[in-house]
Design a protein around this motif. Structure first.
Motif, PDB file in Angstrom:
ATOM      1  N   SER A   1      39.530  37.107  37.742  1.00  8.91           N
ATOM      2  CA  SER A   1      38.374  36.629  38.505  1.00  8.91           C
ATOM      3  C   SER A   1      38.804  35.888  39.763  1.00  8.91           C
ATOM      4  O   SER A   1      38.208  36.068  40.841  1.00  8.91           O
ATOM      5  N   ARG A   2      39.822  35.054  39.643  1.00  4.40           N
ATOM      6  CA  ARG A   2      40.316  34.306  40.823  1.00  4.40           C
ATOM      7  C   ARG A   2      40.903  35.257  41.864  1.00  4.40           C
ATOM      8  O   ARG A   2      40.743  35.066  43.077  1.00  4.40           O
ATOM      9  N   LEU A   3      41.605  36.295  41.380  1.00  6.80           N
ATOM     10  CA  LEU A   3      42.156  37.295  42.302  1.00  6.80           C
ATOM     11  C   LEU A   3      41.026  38.023  43.027  1.00  6.80           C
ATOM     12  O   LEU A   3      41.112  38.274  44.243  1.00  6.80           O
TER      13      LEU A   3
ATOM     14  N   HIS B   1      46.926  44.751  41.859  1.00  2.00           N
ATOM     15  CA  HIS B   1      46.808  44.454  40.431  1.00  2.00           C
ATOM     16  C   HIS B   1      47.809  43.382  40.014  1.00  2.00           C
ATOM     17  O   HIS B   1      48.852  43.186  40.657  1.00  2.00           O
ATOM     18  N   LEU B   2      47.463  42.672  38.938  1.00  2.00           N
ATOM     19  CA  LEU B   2      48.368  41.678  38.354  1.00  2.00           C
ATOM     20  C   LEU B   2      49.548  42.415  37.744  1.00  2.00           C
ATOM     21  O   LEU B   2      49.365  43.358  36.967  1.00  2.00           O
ATOM     22  N   LYS B   3      50.751  41.952  38.059  1.00  3.42           N
ATOM     23  CA  LYS B   3      51.937  42.710  37.683  1.00  3.42           C
ATOM     24  C   LYS B   3      52.170  42.747  36.168  1.00  3.42           C
ATOM     25  O   LYS B   3      52.534  43.774  35.618  1.00  3.42           O
TER      26      LYS B   3
ATOM     27  N   GLN C   1      38.086  36.840  43.812  1.00  3.57           N
ATOM     28  CA  GLN C   1      37.520  35.945  44.818  1.00  3.57           C
ATOM     29  C   GLN C   1      38.361  35.937  46.092  1.00  3.57           C
ATOM     30  O   GLN C   1      37.824  35.957  47.213  1.00  3.57           O
ATOM     31  N   ILE C   2      39.695  35.885  45.920  1.00  9.94           N
ATOM     32  CA  ILE C   2      40.589  35.889  47.087  1.00  9.94           C
ATOM     33  C   ILE C   2      40.458  37.198  47.857  1.00  9.94           C
ATOM     34  O   ILE C   2      40.358  37.211  49.094  1.00  9.94           O
ATOM     35  N   LEU C   3      40.447  38.314  47.131  1.00  5.00           N
ATOM     36  CA  LEU C   3      40.358  39.622  47.780  1.00  5.00           C
ATOM     37  C   LEU C   3      38.993  39.835  48.428  1.00  5.00           C
ATOM     38  O   LEU C   3      38.891  40.490  49.464  1.00  5.00           O
ATOM     39  N   HIS C   4      37.959  39.266  47.838  1.00  2.54           N
ATOM     40  CA  HIS C   4      36.617  39.381  48.419  1.00  2.54           C
ATOM     41  C   HIS C   4      36.565  38.681  49.786  1.00  2.54           C
ATOM     42  O   HIS C   4      35.995  39.219  50.742  1.00  2.54           O
ATOM     43  N   ARG C   5      37.174  37.498  49.876  1.00  6.31           N
ATOM     44  CA  ARG C   5      37.221  36.790  51.169  1.00  6.31           C
ATOM     45  C   ARG C   5      38.042  37.588  52.187  1.00  6.31           C
ATOM     46  O   ARG C   5      37.663  37.687  53.358  1.00  6.31           O
ATOM     47  N   TYR C   6      39.141  38.154  51.716  1.00  4.42           N
ATOM     48  CA  TYR C   6      39.989  38.956  52.611  1.00  4.42           C
ATOM     49  C   TYR C   6      39.208  40.180  53.129  1.00  4.42           C
ATOM     50  O   TYR C   6      39.306  40.535  54.317  1.00  4.42           O
ATOM     51  N   ALA C   7      38.447  40.819  52.252  1.00  6.91           N
ATOM     52  CA  ALA C   7      37.660  41.988  52.647  1.00  6.91           C
ATOM     53  C   ALA C   7      36.609  41.610  53.686  1.00  6.91           C
ATOM     54  O   ALA C   7      36.364  42.352  54.647  1.00  6.91           O
ATOM     55  N   GLU C   8      36.004  40.457  53.533  1.00  9.98           N
ATOM     56  CA  GLU C   8      35.005  40.006  54.511  1.00  9.98           C
ATOM     57  C   GLU C   8      35.645  39.747  55.871  1.00  9.98           C
ATOM     58  O   GLU C   8      35.081  40.071  56.913  1.00  9.98           O
ATOM     59  N   GLU C   9      36.849  39.160  55.848  1.00  9.36           N
ATOM     60  CA  GLU C   9      37.549  38.849  57.103  1.00  9.36           C
ATOM     61  C   GLU C   9      37.971  40.106  57.844  1.00  9.36           C
ATOM     62  O   GLU C   9      38.059  40.100  59.076  1.00  9.36           O
ATOM     63  N   THR C  10      38.237  41.180  57.124  1.00  6.11           N
ATOM     64  CA  THR C  10      38.760  42.409  57.744  1.00  6.11           C
ATOM     65  C   THR C  10      37.748  43.547  57.746  1.00  6.11           C
ATOM     66  O   THR C  10      38.112  44.699  58.007  1.00  6.11           O
ATOM     67  N   ASN C  11      36.468  43.228  57.474  1.00  8.93           N
ATOM     68  CA  ASN C  11      35.404  44.240  57.461  1.00  8.93           C
ATOM     69  C   ASN C  11      35.728  45.407  56.527  1.00  8.93           C
ATOM     70  O   ASN C  11      35.506  46.577  56.865  1.00  8.93           O
ATOM     71  N   ALA C  12      36.269  45.084  55.357  1.00  7.52           N
ATOM     72  CA  ALA C  12      36.621  46.092  54.365  1.00  7.52           C
ATOM     73  C   ALA C  12      35.677  46.012  53.165  1.00  7.52           C
ATOM     74  O   ALA C  12      34.890  45.075  53.034  1.00  7.52           O
TER      75      ALA C  12
ATOM     76  N   ASP D   1      41.679  49.141  36.050  1.00 10.78           N
ATOM     77  CA  ASP D   1      41.624  47.681  36.121  1.00 10.78           C
ATOM     78  C   ASP D   1      42.353  47.145  37.354  1.00 10.78           C
ATOM     79  O   ASP D   1      42.953  46.066  37.332  1.00 10.78           O
ATOM     80  N   ARG D   2      42.301  47.931  38.427  1.00  6.98           N
ATOM     81  CA  ARG D   2      42.880  47.504  39.701  1.00  6.98           C
ATOM     82  C   ARG D   2      41.757  47.226  40.690  1.00  6.98           C
ATOM     83  O   ARG D   2      40.672  47.797  40.593  1.00  6.98           O
ATOM     84  N   PHE D   3      42.055  46.373  41.645  1.00  7.25           N
ATOM     85  CA  PHE D   3      41.131  46.176  42.756  1.00  7.25           C
ATOM     86  C   PHE D   3      41.492  47.171  43.859  1.00  7.25           C
ATOM     87  O   PHE D   3      42.671  47.433  44.118  1.00  7.25           O
ATOM     88  N   VAL D   4      40.447  47.701  44.481  1.00  9.39           N
ATOM     89  CA  VAL D   4      40.646  48.678  45.552  1.00  9.39           C
ATOM     90  C   VAL D   4      40.015  48.136  46.831  1.00  9.39           C
ATOM     91  O   VAL D   4      38.829  47.773  46.848  1.00  9.39           O
ATOM     92  N   LEU D   5      40.813  48.061  47.890  1.00 10.02           N
ATOM     93  CA  LEU D   5      40.331  47.670  49.215  1.00 10.02           C
ATOM     94  C   LEU D   5      40.210  48.930  50.071  1.00 10.02           C
ATOM     95  O   LEU D   5      41.116  49.768  50.082  1.00 10.02           O
TER      96      LEU D   5
END
Length: 433
Positions: free
Chosen positions: A236-238, A215-217, A240-251, A259-263
């Motif tokens: 939104s930009r965060l 989450h944004l601090k 996009q970055i996390l979505h690419r990271y999830a694809e790279e790590t099969n998450a 309002d947090r992102f969950v991996l």
């Protein structure tokens, strides 16, 4: 995973194994040649760098059995089964031109001979079998030779069929007709498959689950200062970055009610994190793209509930700093981090300790320094070394023993086992070494 197999056998048998395994990249044969099976008791000590012990004969295993059991060493034997005996019968009859009715045989288990005779319909009244594998104490070569020699001299047999090459040599010197059973490639195949499977079982860990909260601090303060639209743009930009990271790590990635992102991931994401303790590129990418602090908390567990709880604790640990941070809480409840912040150690001093105190060679020493650097000098287990080097747990434990003996590392705690068993020790560099 490359499995290093210690093979105990005569020179001819060792060559047969090496010929069969040539070109198999997942297997490395460590040959231990003996001239007498009794030598295996001593040869076992020379195989400490191997993952598993493979005995080409039951008699050689008998001599090493007490030491194998005492030290709980993983071991397998080439089975002298009905197929191997049948192949030997075929050779004696068709190539030696020897009738099968008057034979003296030695095998680990006489029931295998009876089984073969029943299947082939051969009369067994004039076949004499010495079974050495079922005895409380290992029979020596002289005893087996004496058994065959007695039946030959009394005229009860015309030929000897032995499963031990050393017996063949001694009987041949006495001018007694003898044939040594050859190990069929099928039996070698089965023994190697059993050995590699056992090594894999020793290496296997249960699957861990890893959950990350991101989450944004200072999102509320940012929106108050620059407006909701700017805050949503950062969000939104965060994503996009996390979505690419999830694809790279099969998450998987999703948002929660806070309002947090969950991996949500398993082995691939865990491998990426443990390989980047020191630099952690995800944090660097986020900082560069957003120019605002972001907290990331990863939690490990054997189930989702445990991983979720640890992720929450990791995120709370990030809150102690005004800057963005990333922490991991493992399944033992221990905090690792902050990720991406280098923990210093002196590679030159460590190298000298590895060479002179732990007695590691150059390659192993440089590899261990790389391991410490990649893990950012965080505590580690033998499993961590095994996973990093792609070797078996036994190989990793042998390295650990050398490092402890050289006072290069020290025990700093224990980790709970993933499956039933004793807790695994955790280690860290001994900075005074």
């Amino acid at each position: 995973m490359k499995v290093k197999i210690a093979v105990f056998g005569s020179e001819a048998v060792i060559k047969q194994f090496q010929s069969y395994t040539g070109g198999q990249e997942n297997i490395e044969i460590f040959p231990l040649v003996y001239s007498d099976p009794s030598e295996t008791e001593t040869l076992v000590e020379k195989a400490f760098m191997c993952d598993i012990y493979l005995f080409s004969g039951a008699l050689s295993y008998q001599y090493a059995k007490e030491k194998i059991i005492k030290k709980r060493l993983p071991a397998v034997q080439v089975e002298v089964d009905a197929y191997m005996i049948l192949m030997a019968f075929y050779y004696v009859k068709n190539y030696k031109q020897q009738p099968l009715e008057r034979l003296s045989i030695d095998v680990p288990d006489a029931s295998k001979v009876d089984e073969t005779l029943d299947e082939t319909g051969i009369a067994c009244d004039s076949i004499y079998t010495y079974s050495y594998g079922k005895r409380d104490a290992a029979a020596d070569i002289a005893t087996i030779v004496k058994f065959h020699e007695m039946h030959w001299k009394t005229g009860k047999v015309d030929h000897v069929l032995t499963s031990i090459s050393e017996v063949e040599q001694l009987l041949h010197a006495k001018h007694i007709p003898v044939t040594c059973m050859r190990i069929p490639n099928l039996n070698i195949k089965h023994a190697l498959e059993k050995a590699t499977s056992l090594a894999a079982i020793n290496q296997t860990n249960s699957v861990q689950i890893i959950i990350g909260y991101v989450h944004l601090k200072h999102k509320s303060a940012i929106q108050l200062e620059k407006g909701n639209a700017y805050g949503q743009e950062l969000h939104s930009r965060l994503h996009q970055i996390l979505h690419r990271y999830a694809e790279e790590t099969n998450a998987s990635i999703f948002s929660d009610e806070n309002d947090r992102f969950v991996l949500f991931g398993t082995r691939d994401m865990l491998d990426h994190i443990t390989s980047h303790y020191r630099d952690f590129p995800l944090m660097k990418e986020i900082e560069h793209a957003l120019d605002t602090p972001v907290d990331i908390g990863f939690g490990l567990g054997l189930n989702a509930k445990q991983a979720e709880s640890n992720a929450q604790l990791a995120l709370e640990t990030c809150g102690s700093s005004n800057k963005g941070a990333c922490y991991v809480i493992n399944e033992r409840g221990e905090a690792i981090g902050p990720l991406g912040v280098e923990k210093q150690f002196n590679p030159s001093i460590l190298y000298r300790s590895l060479i002179h105190k732990a007695k590691l060679n150059n390659e192993l020493s440089y590899n261990f320094i790389d391991f410490i650097e990649v893990r950012n000098n965080e505590p580690f287990s033998s499993n961590d070394i095994a996973n990093y080097y792609q070797v078996t747990k036994r190989s990793a434990e042998r390295t650990i023993k050398k490092l402890l003996a050289g006072d290069v590392i020290k025990v700093v705690g224990e980790e709970k086992p993933y499956v039933k068993g004793r807790p695994r020790k955790l280690f860290q560099l001994n900075q005074t070494s």
